[in-house]
Write a protein that holds these residues in place. Sequence first.
Motif, short mmCIF file in Angstrom:
data_model
loop_
_atom_site.label_atom_id
_atom_site.label_comp_id
_atom_site.label_asym_id
_atom_site.label_seq_id
_atom_site.Cartn_x
_atom_site.Cartn_y
_atom_site.Cartn_z
N ASP A 118 15.79 70.46 28.70
CA ASP A 118 15.73 71.16 27.42
C ASP A 118 14.29 71.46 27.04
O ASP A 118 14.03 72.22 26.11
CB ASP A 118 16.38 70.31 26.31
N ILE A 138 20.86 68.86 26.21
CA ILE A 138 21.96 69.25 25.33
C ILE A 138 22.45 70.64 25.72
O ILE A 138 23.64 70.91 25.81
CB ILE A 138 21.51 69.24 23.86
N ASP A 139 21.50 71.53 25.99
CA ASP A 139 21.82 72.93 26.28
C ASP A 139 21.99 73.22 27.76
O ASP A 139 22.66 74.18 28.14
CB ASP A 139 20.73 73.84 25.70
N SER A 140 21.35 72.42 28.62
CA SER A 140 21.41 72.68 30.06
C SER A 140 21.23 71.36 30.80
O SER A 140 20.94 70.33 30.19
CB SER A 140 20.33 73.69 30.46
N ARG A 144 24.90 66.60 30.72
CA ARG A 144 24.74 67.16 29.38
C ARG A 144 25.47 66.30 28.35
O ARG A 144 26.48 65.68 28.64
CB ARG A 144 25.31 68.58 29.31
N ARG A 146 27.02 66.22 24.30
CA ARG A 146 27.37 66.86 23.04
C ARG A 146 27.13 65.82 21.96
O ARG A 146 27.67 64.72 22.00
CB ARG A 146 28.83 67.30 23.04
N THR A 158 29.52 62.77 26.89
CA THR A 158 29.25 63.48 28.14
C THR A 158 30.56 63.65 28.91
O THR A 158 31.54 62.94 28.65
CB THR A 158 28.23 62.73 29.01
N THR A 176 18.25 63.38 24.33
CA THR A 176 17.81 63.44 25.73
C THR A 176 17.27 62.09 26.21
O THR A 176 17.41 61.76 27.39
CB THR A 176 16.76 64.54 25.92
#
Length: 343
Positions: A118, A138-140, A144, A146, A158, A176
């Motif tokens: 991220d 979170i985004d990639s 990952r 949520r 996850t 992260t």
Amino acid sequence: VGVTGTCGKTTTRSLLYHLLEGRMSVYSAPGNYNTEIGLPLALLAMPRDAEVGLFELGASAPGDIAPLAALLAPSIGVITLAGRGHLSGFGGVEAVAQEKWDLVRALPPNGAAFVNVDSPPLAALGERYAGNMTTVGIDSGDFRGRVTSSKNGLVVDTHAPRLHLETRLLGKHNTTNILLAAAVAIDLGLSTGEIERRIKTFSAFPHRLNLVPAPFGYILDDSYNANPESTRAALIELARLDVSAKRRAFVFGDMLDLGEGSASFHDEVIELALELGIDPIFPVGDQTTQAAKRSQSAGSFVFCEDRDLAACILSHLPDEKIALLVKGSLAVGLTKIVQELSR
């Protein structure tokens, strides 16, 4: 295991230690022993029967990480973030990322890298890396999460592998760090069930985004250190805190060692605080004071100057429950102010 990054090093290392402790013989370096002096001392203190050693690697200028990594000879390297820290030494974020990546470059052929992608400059370096690497975000990323929040802290879910992680940590940016610690723990043999059970009982280090009760309401104590990324994250957490306090206030200490862009970085934080409706704001230090005076919202600031800082803050807080963020570089000395305000 070597851990480096602009911020998040201690949280990630400490969380990983908490996950592993009891399952295996694990040693975690004391304090911030992450320099050319501290790291050798930390290595010498590691018990010979330790199965895993956890160490931080710090950097304030180009060339700092490589000799530390050579000394440590890690089999696992973790990079939490490449952000705007120590820019007086690095000049820019890309140079920070290259420096942190020296930890990955030091890994042996059978080593494993765990990287927060991220962080855009780390993602760019990761795309060109051919070794064994697990990316989180979170985004990639490969792993990952949520993220949702509860009154008690972050909850991260996850899917591959499936984990439901209920934590006491505040701040979405800690997601992260949670993912990195969980990913390394899985690599070292912990089951998903063990991770889910143990992570519930982890508490953040003092002065690192801790919510502390105070006579006037709450202190969000993040006074250990500050850079633009961590300060932005702390302000966002202050604004969204689910506590019984109607107002939000901010003690903003100077963010040090940011180089030529320091003034604009302080302006950026002031602007965000005002956008979030945080009022009053107490600038502490020359750089925050000048940034506040450049702002067009003079009514939002209280300048305590040379007066007793804690007494000044208390006398200017509104007569209602307040959530007060205290944030600044360690040298500003705001950790002492937190102690005085929380009495």
